[in-house]
Design an enzyme around this catalytic site. Sequence first.
Site, PDB file in Angstrom:
ATOM      1  N   PHE A   1     -13.387 -38.905  -8.662  1.00  0.00           N
ATOM      2  CA  PHE A   1     -14.092 -37.720  -9.128  1.00  0.00           C
ATOM      3  C   PHE A   1     -13.113 -36.928  -9.998  1.00  0.00           C
ATOM      4  O   PHE A   1     -11.949 -36.760  -9.639  1.00  0.00           O
ATOM      5  CB  PHE A   1     -14.537 -36.887  -7.921  1.00  0.00           C
ATOM      6  CG  PHE A   1     -15.425 -35.732  -8.272  1.00  0.00           C
ATOM      7  CD1 PHE A   1     -16.753 -35.942  -8.594  1.00  0.00           C
ATOM      8  CD2 PHE A   1     -14.933 -34.442  -8.292  1.00  0.00           C
ATOM      9  CE1 PHE A   1     -17.581 -34.887  -8.927  1.00  0.00           C
ATOM     10  CE2 PHE A   1     -15.749 -33.372  -8.618  1.00  0.00           C
ATOM     11  CZ  PHE A   1     -17.076 -33.591  -8.937  1.00  0.00           C
TER      12      PHE A   1
ATOM     13  N   ASP B   1      -9.722 -39.120   0.191  1.00  0.00           N
ATOM     14  CA  ASP B   1     -10.803 -38.168  -0.043  1.00  0.00           C
ATOM     15  C   ASP B   1     -12.049 -38.736   0.635  1.00  0.00           C
ATOM     16  O   ASP B   1     -12.537 -39.806   0.262  1.00  0.00           O
ATOM     17  CB  ASP B   1     -11.025 -38.003  -1.553  1.00  0.00           C
ATOM     18  CG  ASP B   1     -12.100 -36.980  -1.883  1.00  0.00           C
ATOM     19  OD1 ASP B   1     -13.051 -36.826  -1.093  1.00  0.00           O
ATOM     20  OD2 ASP B   1     -12.016 -36.355  -2.964  1.00  0.00           O
TER      21      ASP B   1
ATOM     22  N   ARG C   1     -28.666 -41.694  -9.088  1.00  0.00           N
ATOM     23  CA  ARG C   1     -28.047 -41.764  -7.761  1.00  0.00           C
ATOM     24  C   ARG C   1     -29.043 -41.338  -6.694  1.00  0.00           C
ATOM     25  O   ARG C   1     -29.720 -40.316  -6.834  1.00  0.00           O
ATOM     26  CB  ARG C   1     -26.834 -40.841  -7.672  1.00  0.00           C
ATOM     27  CG  ARG C   1     -25.595 -41.290  -8.383  1.00  0.00           C
ATOM     28  CD  ARG C   1     -24.365 -40.556  -7.882  1.00  0.00           C
ATOM     29  NE  ARG C   1     -24.617 -39.161  -7.528  1.00  0.00           N
ATOM     30  CZ  ARG C   1     -23.747 -38.380  -6.885  1.00  0.00           C
ATOM     31  NH1 ARG C   1     -22.573 -38.865  -6.517  1.00  0.00           N
ATOM     32  NH2 ARG C   1     -24.029 -37.123  -6.614  1.00  0.00           N
TER      33      ARG C   1
ATOM     34  N   TYR D   1     -20.384 -29.985   2.607  1.00  0.00           N
ATOM     35  CA  TYR D   1     -21.742 -29.629   2.164  1.00  0.00           C
ATOM     36  C   TYR D   1     -22.605 -30.839   1.800  1.00  0.00           C
ATOM     37  O   TYR D   1     -23.755 -30.679   1.426  1.00  0.00           O
ATOM     38  CB  TYR D   1     -21.698 -28.656   0.981  1.00  0.00           C
ATOM     39  CG  TYR D   1     -20.778 -29.046  -0.155  1.00  0.00           C
ATOM     40  CD1 TYR D   1     -21.145 -30.010  -1.085  1.00  0.00           C
ATOM     41  CD2 TYR D   1     -19.546 -28.421  -0.297  1.00  0.00           C
ATOM     42  CE1 TYR D   1     -20.297 -30.352  -2.123  1.00  0.00           C
ATOM     43  CE2 TYR D   1     -18.694 -28.757  -1.329  1.00  0.00           C
ATOM     44  CZ  TYR D   1     -19.076 -29.715  -2.246  1.00  0.00           C
ATOM     45  OH  TYR D   1     -18.237 -30.055  -3.281  1.00  0.00           O
ATOM     46  N   LYS D   2     -22.058 -32.047   1.948  1.00  0.00           N
ATOM     47  CA  LYS D   2     -22.857 -33.242   1.678  1.00  0.00           C
ATOM     48  C   LYS D   2     -23.482 -33.737   2.984  1.00  0.00           C
ATOM     49  O   LYS D   2     -24.412 -33.133   3.501  1.00  0.00           O
ATOM     50  CB  LYS D   2     -21.995 -34.310   1.004  1.00  0.00           C
ATOM     51  CG  LYS D   2     -21.368 -33.864  -0.324  1.00  0.00           C
ATOM     52  CD  LYS D   2     -20.591 -34.983  -0.969  1.00  0.00           C
ATOM     53  CE  LYS D   2     -19.718 -34.502  -2.127  1.00  0.00           C
ATOM     54  NZ  LYS D   2     -20.469 -33.897  -3.225  1.00  0.00           N
TER      55      LYS D   2
END
Length: 394
Positions: free
Chosen positions: A126, A195, A369, A220-221
Site C-alpha cells: 500500500f 502489516d 475489489r 476499521y476493516k
Amino acid sequence: MSELTERAHKLDAVDELRGKREEFVLDEVVYLDGNSLGALPAVVPGRVEDVVRRQWGELRIRSWEESGWWTAPERIGDRIAPLVGAAPGQIVVGDSTSVNVLKALVGAVRMAGEGRDELLVDATTFPTDGYIAESAARMTGCTLRPVAPADVPGALGGRTAAVLLNHVDYRTGRLHDLPGLTAAAHEAGAVAVWDLCHSAGALPVGLDAHGVDLAVGCTYKYLNGGPGSPAYLYVRRELQDRFESPLPGWNSHAEPFGMRTGYEPAPGALRGRVGTPDILSMLALEAALEVWDGVPVEAVRAKSLALTDFFLECVAAYVPEGRVECVTPVTHAERGSQIALRCDDAGDVMKRLIEQGVVGDFRAPDVLRFGFTPLYVGFADVERAARVLAQTLT
C-alpha cells in the site's frame, strides 16, 4: 430458483456464524467492502452515547481512572491479541497505521544493530507503507530496497536490518507466506515487520507461533472499529526491552505524571504509546470488538474461503466468458478474504453495481475489489452479487 440460488440458501442455513449478522447494523444492500470499512456493530451507538454523556459529561476528568480511560490502549490491545495469535501484554492500541509503521521500522533498525543499513520493503505494498519506509530509511541512514515478497529470501543479506511486508496484498488479495518469510528474515539476522491491515479479523495470523518481531494493523476493516478507529502495534515480548520508539511521548514514559525532562521508557508494549489516546474512537472500537465473543478465527477463515470459492463459482456461471479476469490466487494458501477482478471499465462498473445495491470498491486502473467479511456476509449475498455483476456486464 436457480441451482446456485438454492445452494446459497442451504449453505446459509447451516452456517455456524449466521447469527452474528444480527449483531450488525445492516440493510438490504450486499456490502462487500468490509476490507475498506467494516459495518457498524449494533452495540456501538449505545456505548458511545454512554462514553459521551456519562463518562465525559458527568464524570469528566475522573473517567481517566474510574472509567478506565488510561488503561484502554493496552486493555483493547489484549482484546485484539487472540485475533492475531498473540498472548496478552504485546499489543498497544493508538495512533494510525502509518504512525505505527514508522515506530516499528525505526525501532526495528535500532534493534538490528551496527552494520545493518538496509531496509527491504514489499514492492507491491500500500503506497503509504512505502512512503513511511522511505522516510524511516532517511531517518536511520538506511538504503531502501523495494522487493517482491516472493523474492525476499534471495534479497536478504548481512546488511539487511528489517523487512516490511504485507500479510495480504491490498489490491489483489494475495496472502503472503508469513511463517516462511519471517523465518527467512531471522535466518539472515533481520527483523520481520508485518502489516496486518487486510488479514486481522479475516484469517489466523499466528504472530507468537511464527516468531514475528513487530506488527501493525488498522482496526476499521475486518475488526469493524469505525472510520478512523485507532491502529495497533505488536512488539514481541522478548524484544520489548530493546524496542526504542522514534516517538517517545509522555504516555510511554515510565512515570508519565512525573513530568521529568529526561525520557525513561515504560516497560513492555506500553513504550509503543505516544500521546493522549483518542478516547471516543478507542472505546467505540472496544465495544465493536464484542462481536468477536465466542468466535474462533479458524471458523471465520473456513467461512471466508467458502464464500470466496462460491463467489468465483457464481461469477464463472453468470458472467460472460472473458469479461472479467480474477487476479486473486485460487489456491487457498495464497488467498486472503477478498476477490479482485480485472475489468476494462472497472470504475464505471463499480458505480453501476453500487447503484444496484452491491457495494464493493474500485482500484485504479482496472480492478473491482470485493471483500468478504464472514461475520455478516452470507452465501445468498454472494450469489446475488455475482448475478448483479453479470447483469451489469451484459
